[in-house]
Design an enzyme around this catalytic site. Structure first.
Site, short mmCIF file in Angstrom:
data_model
loop_
_atom_site.label_atom_id
_atom_site.label_comp_id
_atom_site.label_asym_id
_atom_site.label_seq_id
_atom_site.Cartn_x
_atom_site.Cartn_y
_atom_site.Cartn_z
NE ARG A 152 39.33 12.60 -59.85
CZ ARG A 152 40.13 13.59 -60.23
NH1 ARG A 152 40.00 14.79 -59.68
NH2 ARG A 152 41.05 13.38 -61.16
CE LYS A 164 39.01 20.42 -58.77
NZ LYS A 164 37.62 20.04 -59.04
#
Length: 355
Positions: A316, A281
């Site tokens: 994840r 991210k």
């Protein structure tokens, strides 16, 4: 559904032999941060376990049942397969279905407990594909992986895609809108009998990063997820089939993301497994040196370890083998620490008995 009083286990660790086990996993905690929210302000203080009502404490301590057949008393890894031309993280590397299938199978063989297949890029500013485009992207990949014995999660906001993926053998529904985007999603998910992952996203991918604001990011997202868990219960989806994801990067600033990771143990109060999806991210690069998505593995592992220290059950990630290596070492060091503490506790007990 909002709560006025929130509890966040403080510094869960293996080194607390007399603490309460966090979500039935390897960590324990002996105190909590109590937050009381009223009239637009939040008051916080530390509290001992005997100050927590037994029913509230039970939400944190209860053993989580297996999720889609995967034990939740230890961490597991979910591999990401984006069958899209424009994902932020891999630039469309797996838009070719043969590549997506091969990479998904490789993740499974490397030890992923789930392979998450998605056909919609949810990067900031993105527009969704048509329904037909999404179906054409993901259903052949889901079917091929299931045929190889892979436990597939379908990453979609659309009820039709959920239904088609379930028919193709998908084992989990993962919805970035927490089953709220499509008016038929709750019904389809309930009828499928599949476990569901409910993620928080502020608005839509196209607009979610336009000045996101919260009164208190962790408490606001807790309330939202609590309301979506209740919606599932009302639709006939039992808590044993629900997992929550605070949605790192989906309508959050860098500070919001850091706060969510730091306060992740709060979400165990919802009584179900917690998924952490921070892989590659943008906040990782912003905190570090502006690295591109594929250069954020070290930062991703650092955030993963922080999530492990807060009891997150599912991680994840894009880099399955590397993450599993980090998890293995975290578990091994923790096991040694726990054994030492058990021995020291026994020595102290024996010493006191002989005093």
């Amino acid at each position: 559904m909002s709560e006025e009083v929130y509890l966040q286990p403080l510094t869960p660790a293996r080194e607390i032999p007399n603490g309460v086990r966090l979500a039935g996993g390897p960590l324990r905690f002996a105190s909590a941060l109590l937050a009381h929210r009223a009239a637009g302000s939040v008051q916080r203080r530390a509290c001992a376990l005997d100050e927590i009502p037994p029913d509230r404490l039970a939400r944190f301590s209860a053993v989580r049942p297996p999720f889609a057949g995967v034990a939740m008393d230890r961490p597991s890894v979910m591999g990401i397969v984006n069958v899209t031309p424009d994902s932020f993280s891999d630039g469309g590397d797996r838009f070719d279905q043969a590549r997506a299938i091969a990479d998904g199978l490789a993740m499974w063989k490397a030890g992923a407990a789930f392979v998450d297949v998605g056909g919609e890029s949810t990067r900031p500013g993105s527009d969704p594909p048509t329904l037909d485009e999404e179906l054409a992207r993901v259903i052949p990949v889901v079917r091929a992986l299931v045929d190889q014995g892979v436990r597939v999660s379908i990453d979609t906001r659309r009820a039709k895609v959920m239904a088609e993926a379930a028919a193709a053998g998908a084992a989990v529904i993962n919805d970035t809108s927490a089953l709220s985007s499509d008016p038929h999603a709750l019904r389809v998910a309930a009828e499928s009998g599949l476990p569901v992952i409910l993620m928080h996203m502020l608005g839509q991918p196209r607009t979610m990063q336009q000045a996101p604001h919260y009164d208190d990011v962790a408490l606001d997202i807790y309330d939202y997820l609590a309301s979506r868990v209740q919606a599932c219960l009302d639709a006939g989806i039992p808590l044993s089939r629900v997992c929550v994801d605070p949605g790192i990067g989906f309508g959050k600033t860098v500070q919001h993301n850091l706060e969510l990771v730091a306060r992740l143990a709060l979400f165990h109060g919802l009584g179900c497994p917690v998924l952490l999806g921070a892989s590659r991210k943008s906040f990782i690069g912003k905190v570090s040196r502006g690295e591109a998505p594929k250069e954020r593995l070290p930062g991703t592992l650092a955030v993963t370890l922080a999530g492990l220290d807060r009891g997150a059950q599912i991680h994840r990630v894009h880099d399955v083998a590397e993450t599993l290596q980090a998890v293995a070492l975290w578990q091994a060091v923790g096991a040694v620490t726990a054994n030492h503490d058990t021995l020291e506790s026994q020595i102290l007990t024996d010493s006191e008995a002989g005093a």
